[in-house]
Design an enzyme around this catalytic site. Structure first.
Site, PDB file in Angstrom:
ATOM      1  N   HIS A 183       7.583   5.826  -7.964  1.00 33.71           N
ATOM      2  CA  HIS A 183       6.385   6.624  -7.669  1.00 33.71           C
ATOM      3  C   HIS A 183       6.582   7.427  -6.391  1.00 33.71           C
ATOM      4  O   HIS A 183       7.340   7.049  -5.511  1.00 33.71           O
ATOM      5  CB  HIS A 183       5.132   5.762  -7.565  1.00 33.71           C
ATOM      6  CG  HIS A 183       5.063   4.763  -6.435  1.00 33.71           C
ATOM      7  ND1 HIS A 183       5.977   3.753  -6.259  1.00 33.71           N
ATOM      8  CD2 HIS A 183       4.150   4.610  -5.447  1.00 33.71           C
ATOM      9  CE1 HIS A 183       5.627   3.008  -5.211  1.00 33.71           C
ATOM     10  NE2 HIS A 183       4.528   3.513  -4.697  1.00 33.71           N
ATOM     11  N   HIS A 217       2.120  -3.269  -6.948  1.00 38.29           N
ATOM     12  CA  HIS A 217       0.900  -3.650  -6.211  1.00 38.29           C
ATOM     13  C   HIS A 217      -0.027  -2.439  -6.000  1.00 38.29           C
ATOM     14  O   HIS A 217      -0.651  -2.305  -4.957  1.00 38.29           O
ATOM     15  CB  HIS A 217       1.249  -4.354  -4.893  1.00 38.29           C
ATOM     16  CG  HIS A 217       2.042  -3.548  -3.913  1.00 38.29           C
ATOM     17  ND1 HIS A 217       2.982  -4.111  -3.068  1.00 38.29           N
ATOM     18  CD2 HIS A 217       2.020  -2.224  -3.599  1.00 38.29           C
ATOM     19  CE1 HIS A 217       3.496  -3.165  -2.296  1.00 38.29           C
ATOM     20  NE2 HIS A 217       2.928  -2.013  -2.597  1.00 38.29           N
TER      21      HIS A 217
HETATM   22 FE   LIG Z   1       2.829  -0.121  -1.625  1.00 36.68          FE
END
Ligand SMILES: [Fe+2]
Length: 313
Positions: free
Chosen positions: A196, A12
């Site tokens: 990430h 997202h």
């Molecule tokens: Fe997020």
């Protein structure tokens, strides 16, 4: 009865939303990302869910450090897009499904999962970006194709829930949906990730090997994923990789056997690995329910092709 027919995993990344909102989807950098979702949008149009449950995390938009629910279920009739610092995204207000949401809240809480019930909430990119990726761009004055029940999970402040707890919550949601009397076709999204890290000395960390194994095991061996401790997510997938536990709620809400009908993986988008998967409940089970005509047969071929090209960029 209502039935969950499929699970969707999707990153997202906020920059994806900005690319959509600022008309950059055809630029080569972003086209690489958006082209991976074209088949998914086709699948979604064919599947035509009556309701989507979207598991996501709030990024200090609706909640702040003053109040951090571990699991917060949106039971309102609507959820406006949040102002994330530069005004709300130009997307439609999300229509909820208060009747099914309240039913899920009752069933899950009586099953001893202590959900927070939310009757007023804005929703940020954590939810609206995957909606755009799967439903396409929708004018802010139009309507999303189906009502949505948001389930916000704390993955921003320690301690987030364990992968096992998330998986078991998915199981409880499955049971709740299947005890709802109306004949509804439901899909469930798990969002966030993949690997990430936004800040610190390891900012920009991406671990494609880890991501691929995670995607493989969603269908092959989800119990292996359920056992992953927080520290492994931190070490292998970066500080924000912990968002991946939300995919385990989605997986827990599906049958034991699923068909992987589509997968897409690309790096990077912003500083994040983008992962996406569509899992359909096993066709025999779906056929028995008599409602769902799986798009799997057609998309299985697409999946084979997508698998070859899934690591791009
Ligand atoms: Fe997020």
């Amino acid at each position: 009865m209502a039935r969950i027919v499929a699970g969707i995993g999707s990153s997202h990344v906020p920059a994806i939303g900005a690319a959509i909102d600022n008309g950059k989807t055809e630029e080569p950098y972003w086209k690489r990302v958006f082209s991976g979702f074209e088949k998914s949008q086709e699948w979604m149009r064919e599947t035509k869910p009556d309701v989507a449950i979207i598991v996501y995390n709030d990024h200090a938009s609706a909640f702040s450090v003053d109040l951090i629910p571990t699991f917060a279920l949106g039971c309102a009739a609507e959820f406006p897009p949040a102002d994330e610092g530069w005004g709300p995204r130009p997307v439609p207000v999300v229509q909820g499904h208060p009747a099914l949401a309240s039913h899920i809240a009752q069933s899950v809480i009586l099953d001893e999962f202590d959900l927070t019930i939310v009757n007023k909430m804005t929703v940020d990119h954590g939810m609206t970006v995957p909606m755009n990726l799967l439903f396409g761009k929708v004018d802010k004055n139009a309507h999303w194709p189906c009502p949505v029940i948001p389930l916000a999970v704390n993955v921003v402040m320690y301690p987030p829930p364990t992968g096992h707890r998330c998986f078991m919550l998915g199981r409880a949601i499955k049971k709740a949906v299947e005890s709802y009397p109306d004949d509804l076709k439901v899909v469930i999204f798990g969002t966030g990730g993949l690997s990430h890290q936004i800040s610190g000395p390891r900012a920009g960390l991406i671990n494609s090997k880890w991501d691929k194994a995670f995607l493989d095991n969603l269908s092959k061996d989800p119990q292996k994923l359920v056992k992953i401790p927080h520290v492994d997510y931190m070490r292998e997938a970066g500080a924000e990789g912990i968002e991946m536990v939300m995919w385990l709620i989605m997986r827990g809400a599906l049958d034991d056997k699923v068909d992987e009908v589509y997968r897409f993986y690309t790096v990077p988008a912003s500083n994040t690995a983008v992962g996406h998967i569509i899992l359909e409940n096993h066709r025999r089970g779906a056929k028995a329910a008599g409602k769902h005509k799986p798009a799997a047969v057609k998309h299985k071929r697409a999946a084979a092709h997508a698998k070859v090209e899934r690591v791009r960029g």
